[in-house]
Write an enzyme that holds these catalytic residues in place. Structure first.
Site, PDB file in Angstrom:
ATOM      1  N   THR A  10       0.852  -1.197   0.000  1.00 21.34           N
ATOM      2  CA  THR A  10       0.000   0.000   0.000  1.00 21.34           C
ATOM      3  C   THR A  10       0.888   1.248   0.000  1.00 21.34           C
ATOM      4  O   THR A  10       2.038   1.202   0.457  1.00 21.34           O
ATOM      5  CB  THR A  10      -0.913   0.025   1.249  1.00 21.34           C
ATOM      6  OG1 THR A  10      -0.132  -0.338   2.393  1.00 21.34           O
ATOM      7  CG2 THR A  10      -2.058  -0.957   1.127  1.00 21.34           C
ATOM      8  N   GLY A  13       1.964   5.260   1.044  1.00 15.82           N
ATOM      9  CA  GLY A  13       1.984   5.976   2.324  1.00 15.82           C
ATOM     10  C   GLY A  13       3.249   5.782   3.150  1.00 15.82           C
ATOM     11  O   GLY A  13       3.442   6.447   4.164  1.00 15.82           O
ATOM     12  N   THR A  15      13.353   7.451  -0.182  1.00 14.41           N
ATOM     13  CA  THR A  15      13.271   6.049   0.267  1.00 14.41           C
ATOM     14  C   THR A  15      13.142   5.907   1.774  1.00 14.41           C
ATOM     15  O   THR A  15      13.025   4.788   2.278  1.00 14.41           O
ATOM     16  CB  THR A  15      14.500   5.271  -0.240  1.00 14.41           C
ATOM     17  OG1 THR A  15      15.672   6.044   0.044  1.00 14.41           O
ATOM     18  CG2 THR A  15      14.415   5.017  -1.737  1.00 14.41           C
ATOM     19  N   SER A  28      13.483   5.671   5.869  1.00 16.92           N
ATOM     20  CA  SER A  28      14.416   5.099   6.849  1.00 16.92           C
ATOM     21  C   SER A  28      13.845   3.808   7.420  1.00 16.92           C
ATOM     22  O   SER A  28      12.660   3.512   7.258  1.00 16.92           O
ATOM     23  CB  SER A  28      14.633   6.097   7.984  1.00 16.92           C
ATOM     24  OG  SER A  28      13.402   6.319   8.663  1.00 16.92           O
ATOM     25  N   VAL A  75      11.366   8.954  21.136  1.00 21.07           N
ATOM     26  CA  VAL A  75       9.963   9.160  20.791  1.00 21.07           C
ATOM     27  C   VAL A  75       9.199   7.836  20.684  1.00 21.07           C
ATOM     28  O   VAL A  75       8.112   7.678  21.245  1.00 21.07           O
ATOM     29  CB  VAL A  75       9.845   9.916  19.445  1.00 21.07           C
ATOM     30  CG1 VAL A  75       8.471  10.509  19.299  1.00 21.07           C
ATOM     31  CG2 VAL A  75      10.890  10.985  19.343  1.00 21.07           C
ATOM     32  N   GLY A 108      16.542   4.398  17.432  1.00 18.70           N
ATOM     33  CA  GLY A 108      16.706   5.331  16.322  1.00 18.70           C
ATOM     34  C   GLY A 108      16.454   4.653  14.989  1.00 18.70           C
ATOM     35  O   GLY A 108      16.147   3.468  14.925  1.00 18.70           O
ATOM     36  N   LEU A 159      10.973  13.326  10.376  1.00 16.89           N
ATOM     37  CA  LEU A 159       9.572  13.605  10.695  1.00 16.89           C
ATOM     38  C   LEU A 159       8.754  13.705   9.416  1.00 16.89           C
ATOM     39  O   LEU A 159       9.227  14.224   8.390  1.00 16.89           O
ATOM     40  CB  LEU A 159       9.460  14.916  11.483  1.00 16.89           C
ATOM     41  CG  LEU A 159      10.121  14.893  12.857  1.00 16.89           C
ATOM     42  CD1 LEU A 159      10.127  16.279  13.483  1.00 16.89           C
ATOM     43  CD2 LEU A 159       9.435  13.893  13.780  1.00 16.89           C
ATOM     44  N   HIS A 165       6.138  15.574   8.609  1.00 19.46           N
ATOM     45  CA  HIS A 165       5.809  16.900   8.071  1.00 19.46           C
ATOM     46  C   HIS A 165       7.021  17.568   7.428  1.00 19.46           C
ATOM     47  O   HIS A 165       6.890  18.364   6.505  1.00 19.46           O
ATOM     48  CB  HIS A 165       5.186  17.793   9.155  1.00 19.46           C
ATOM     49  CG  HIS A 165       5.842  17.678  10.493  1.00 19.46           C
ATOM     50  ND1 HIS A 165       5.610  16.636  11.351  1.00 19.46           N
ATOM     51  CD2 HIS A 165       6.746  18.463  11.112  1.00 19.46           C
ATOM     52  CE1 HIS A 165       6.320  16.799  12.450  1.00 19.46           C
ATOM     53  NE2 HIS A 165       7.031  17.900  12.324  1.00 19.46           N
ATOM     54  N   HIS A 178     -10.737  32.257  25.182  1.00 18.90           N
ATOM     55  CA  HIS A 178     -10.819  31.715  26.534  1.00 18.90           C
ATOM     56  C   HIS A 178     -12.039  30.803  26.641  1.00 18.90           C
ATOM     57  O   HIS A 178     -13.114  31.160  26.109  1.00 18.90           O
ATOM     58  CB  HIS A 178     -10.956  32.870  27.538  1.00 18.90           C
ATOM     59  CG  HIS A 178     -11.187  32.408  28.938  1.00 18.90           C
ATOM     60  ND1 HIS A 178     -10.163  31.895  29.704  1.00 18.90           N
ATOM     61  CD2 HIS A 178     -12.317  32.338  29.692  1.00 18.90           C
ATOM     62  CE1 HIS A 178     -10.661  31.543  30.893  1.00 18.90           C
ATOM     63  NE2 HIS A 178     -11.969  31.810  30.903  1.00 18.90           N
TER      64      HIS A 178
END
Ligand code: FAD
Ligand code: NAI
Length: 465
Positions: free
Chosen positions: A39, A41, A141, A143, A183, A272, A320, A322, A444
């Protein structure tokens, strides 16, 4: 006859590659995208951002029901975990979004060439037993997981797993050891802790979340401990053995010292990720990688080989989605003769735990090295919405230049820090001073008011502390 099959061939259909392909097609370029996955993505949609957020979201609800947070608001429930349904909604989310990219490819008349590509020359790749030529080739490509020497990940067996295996566990482990307090370790460790696992995080450094602001890292340690995680900081893993479906993990102080062993049902290796360049045939086009295995480009994302470009996790910078997407837009625009730019100084980073940890720009440590600064901090305890929602943890911290007041960095720990950081990023992109933010009217009651108050604190005058 056209000299090449395509104007643009993108290798890899992750957030970098698929966005580059769509933008190129939108700009009128004849475009194809090669990816060997079932797929589209890439990592993000198939085994990264999306499935991890599906599990984080669902497990947060379970935790709120199980830990008394819902009962405290007058909702009495005793949750029962149906892990198969939780996994099914994760798979549905992935299916919906990856299918959505396929739809967008069709809509934009992009050819998806299903297969792994390898360069023959700078304008030709072999893919799926064919030779495909293009005037421009974009390497996107991505990681893959960095392995820990001597430790073999086997996601099918489900004892030593990487992030992909940790998303798919068939049962909640009794004990889980996470190698690496970055992360992935904290997000996926949080998922399984919320569902009932005893989670121990083994981190080589003396704090979690390398790269984030020092105050944020310290606070992260306190928050995850309070939530029930065991943290073994300044500790390294020297070996893992598996016997009868159980793992024994040997650890010792990072600086050297006595070893100890820990037992677990599941060990997550999350130390990592490294760029994917193996098998691409870079040698055939005279392109080499740097010491970190990355492909270097100039600010236009052009490599040193004419007609070959690179973006996303495979080039330097934060890994990342984005960042990859923005580079995808920029590279397509540059190929089309426009001026595509990404401001790499302002890439926000977010850890999607509860609370979320987010930051953009410089850490206090890095800003101090650059010159004199002023810092404003405001606790979420002083924010009416966070207090009302029973979300006391966290703060907003704004770092500004002492002389010009220009904002250099913003750091947030809050339930919706990932959403809050967008306004800080935009303000910084427009060159805002802390005074600009302090005098901007914020609705607020919202968590974002804490950003205004932290900005007011830069010059010493917040209202609600
Ligand atoms: P990728 O998404 O890795 O895509 C590269 C694609 O290229 C892959 O599909 C691969 O199959 C294909 N490919 C590789 N070699 C070839 C070849 N020779 N020929 C053809 N195709 C090839 N980032 C965030 O910003 N937010 C998050 O919440 C987040 N969560 C994450 C959670 C997890 C568990 C993981 C592992 C990562 C997460 N990330 C997150 C990081 C994010 O997934 C990556 O930064 C992003 O996917 C990088 O995009 P990319 O396009 O460079 O590469
Ligand atoms: P990471 O770089 O975030 O964290 C790895 C951690 O492992 C570091 O703290 C490091 O000090 C530690 N470590 C390294 N070797 C070790 C050892 N031998 N023993 C103990 N600790 C060791 O990497 P992670 O968590 O694997 O994630 C990879 C990348 O994926 C991230 O850098 C990020 O770019 C991306 N990602 C982003 C997400 C987001 O944006 N929310 C979510 C998940 C992943």
């Amino acid at each position: 006859m056209a000299e090449y099959d395509y104007d643009v061939l993108v290798i890899g259909a992750g957030p970098g590659g698929y966005v580059a392909a769509i933008r190129a097609a939108q700009l009128g370029l004849k475009t194809a995208c090669a990816d060997g996955r079932e797929t589209l993505g890439g990592t993000c949609l198939n085994v990264g951002c999306i499935p991890s957020k599906a599990m984080l979201h669902a497990s947060e609800y379970f935790d709120a029901a199980a830990n008394g947070a819902m009962a405290a608001m007058g909702i009495k429930v005793t949750p029962e975990l149906d892990l198969e349904t939780m996994h099914a909604q994760r798979r549905d989310a992935v299916k919906g979004l990856t299918g959505g990219i396929e739809f967008l490819f069709k809509k934009n008349k992009i050819d998806w060439i299903k297969g792994y590509a390898s360069f023959e020359d700078a304008h030709t790749v072999s893919v799926a037993d064919k030779k495909v030529t293009a005037k421009n080739i974009v390497i996107a490509t991505g990681s893959s997981v960095t392995p820990l020497p001597g430790i073999t990940v086997d996601n099918d067996k489900g004892v030593i797993v990487d992030s992909t295996g940790a998303l798919e566990l068939k049962a909640v482990p009794k004990n889980m050891i996470v190698i690496g307090g970055g992360v992935i370790g904290l997000e996926l460790g949080s998922v399984w802790r919320r569902l009932g696992a005893q989670v121990t995080v083994v981190e080589f450094l003396d704090q979690l979340l390398p790269g984030m602001d020092g105050d944020v890292r310290k606070e992260a340690g306190k928050i995850f401990k309070k939530q029930g995680m065991t943290l073994k900081l300044s500790t390294k893993v020297t070996g893992v053995s598996v016997d009868g479906g159980k793992a024994t993990v040997t650890v010792e102080p990072s600086a050297g010292g006595d070893a100890e062993t820990l037992e677990a049902d599941v060990v997550l290796v999350s130390i990592g990720r490294r760029p994917n360049t193996e098998g691409l045939g870079l040698d055939k086009i005279g392109l080499s990688v740097n010491q970190r295995g990355q492909i270097e480009t100039d600010h236009d994302f052009a490599t040193k080989v004419d007609g070959v470009w690179a973006i996303g996790d495979v080039i330097p910078g934060p890994m990342l989605a984005h960042k990859a997407e923005d580079e995808g837009i920029a590279v397509a625009e540059n190929i089309a003769g426009m001026t595509g730019i990404v401001n790499h100084d302002l890439i926000p980073g977010v850890v999607y735990t509860a609370p979320e940890f987010a930051g953009v720009g410089l850490t206090e440590e890095a800003a101090k090295e650059r010159g004199a600064i002023k810092v404003g901090k405001f606790p979420m305890l002083g924010n009416s919405r966070a207090k009302t929602n029973h979300e006391p943890d966290g703060f907003v911290k704004i770092i500004a230049d002492a002389e010009t007041d220009r904002v250099l960095g913003v750091w947030c720990i809050a339930s919706v820090a990932g959403t809050m950081i967008a306004q800080a990023t935009q303000a910084m992109e427009f060159g805002a001073t802390s005074e600009d933010i302090a005098y901007t009217c914020h609705a607020h009651p919202t968590h974002s008011e804490a950003i205004k108050e932290a900005a007011m604190a830069v010059t010493g005058k917040p209202i609600h502390v």
